[in-house]
Each structure stands twice: as C-alpha cells, then as structure tokens.
Design a protein around this motif. Sequence first.
Motif: not given
Length: 65
Positions: A40-57
């Motif tokens: 769950a924490l990993t999915l939250r991190l990826f969602a936050d990165r996407l929301e702020h325009g950062h890359d996700v693996p």
Amino acid sequence: MLTIATLHEPDGRWTAEIVELPEILAYGDGREEAVAKVEALTLRLFADRLEHGHDVPEVHCLFAA
C-alpha cells in the motif's frame, strides 16, 4: 518487478521493505500484514509521484515476495 523482503523481528513483529525502494518500510503483527502495508505504501508513493509529474518505474508485475 519490485522485490519485497521480510524479516521476523525478535520482538515478534514483522518488517517488510521494497528492496529497490529502501525508503519504503512497514511493520505488521504478522508477515501478511507487513507485506500488505508495504504494498500500500508503494502504491501511495507511485500515485504521489505521478500526481506531481515525476517518473515511476515501468513494471508489468508490481510485486514479488
């Protein structure tokens, strides 16, 4: 694929971490709880990165335990 490493602590708790993302760590009373929390924490991190325009693996299968 992201690798989940688990460890049974001497105090009875379990820890789970994402090997490729060492900042992601969770505790649980059991292994399954710790794994669910770290996922769950990993999915939250990826969602936050996407929301702020950062890359996700780019991953086809997200987790492996």
